[in-house]
Design a protein around this motif. Structure first.
Motif, mmCIF file in Angstrom:
data_model
loop_
_atom_site.group_PDB
_atom_site.id
_atom_site.type_symbol
_atom_site.label_atom_id
_atom_site.label_comp_id
_atom_site.label_asym_id
_atom_site.label_seq_id
_atom_site.Cartn_x
_atom_site.Cartn_y
_atom_site.Cartn_z
ATOM 1 N N TYR A 71 11.991 1.184 0.578
ATOM 2 C CA TYR A 71 11.600 0.615 -0.708
ATOM 3 C C TYR A 71 11.673 1.647 -1.825
ATOM 4 N N GLY A 92 7.122 -5.503 -1.692
ATOM 5 C CA GLY A 92 5.992 -5.129 -0.868
ATOM 6 C C GLY A 92 4.910 -4.417 -1.649
ATOM 7 N N SER A 94 13.373 -7.895 -1.246
ATOM 8 C CA SER A 94 12.074 -8.025 -0.598
ATOM 9 C C SER A 94 11.099 -7.175 -1.406
ATOM 10 N N THR A 113 4.401 -7.321 2.825
ATOM 11 C CA THR A 113 5.727 -7.511 2.256
ATOM 12 C C THR A 113 6.098 -8.975 2.301
ATOM 13 N N THR A 127 8.743 -2.795 6.833
ATOM 14 C CA THR A 127 7.394 -2.288 6.602
ATOM 15 C C THR A 127 7.396 -0.794 6.310
#
Length: 122
Positions: free
Chosen positions: A109, A35, A33, A50, A104
């Motif tokens: 990340y 973002g 993923s 994201t 989020t």
């Protein structure tokens, strides 16, 4: 090692548009993923948008909804952020980040680049 290069930032007037790009290497891009996060002077890094690894699902912070569009091209290992109707409060360094979890939270990340500066003048 993982490398990302963010580009597309700049100085724009209120109401203007910019498109940010993030070119990634050193990772299996389609497994992550991706973002966008931003950090204004004196503030914490915050979530912007994201997109899930397959590109089929995206999520935005409230201030970005209906103004920003996140997208990705897994064939090119690249992610984008189209930003319209920019406001002075969008001024920040924007970072491209990747994670194995669709989340989020910046803690999920890795942010490997130097960021790209977006400045919106009033």
């Amino acid at each position: 090692q993982v490398q990302v290069v963010e580009s597309g930032g700049g100085l724009v007037q209120t109401g203007g548009s910019l498109t940010l790009s993030c070119a990634a290497s050193g990772l299996t891009f389609s497994m992550y993923s991706m973002g966008w996060f931003r950090q204004a002077p004196g503030k914490e890094r915050e979530f912007v948008a994201t997109i899930r690894r397959d590109g089929a699902l995206s999520y935005y912070t409230d201030s970005a909804k209906e103004r920003f569009t996140i997208s990705r091209d897994n064939a090119k290992n690249t992610m984008y952020l189209q930003m319209n109707s920019l406001k002075p409060e969008d001024t920040a360094v924007y970072y491209c980040c990747g994670g194995l979890k669709f989340s989020t939270s910046v803690r999920d990340y890795g942010c490997w680049g130097q960021g790209t500066q977006v400045t919106v003048s009033s």
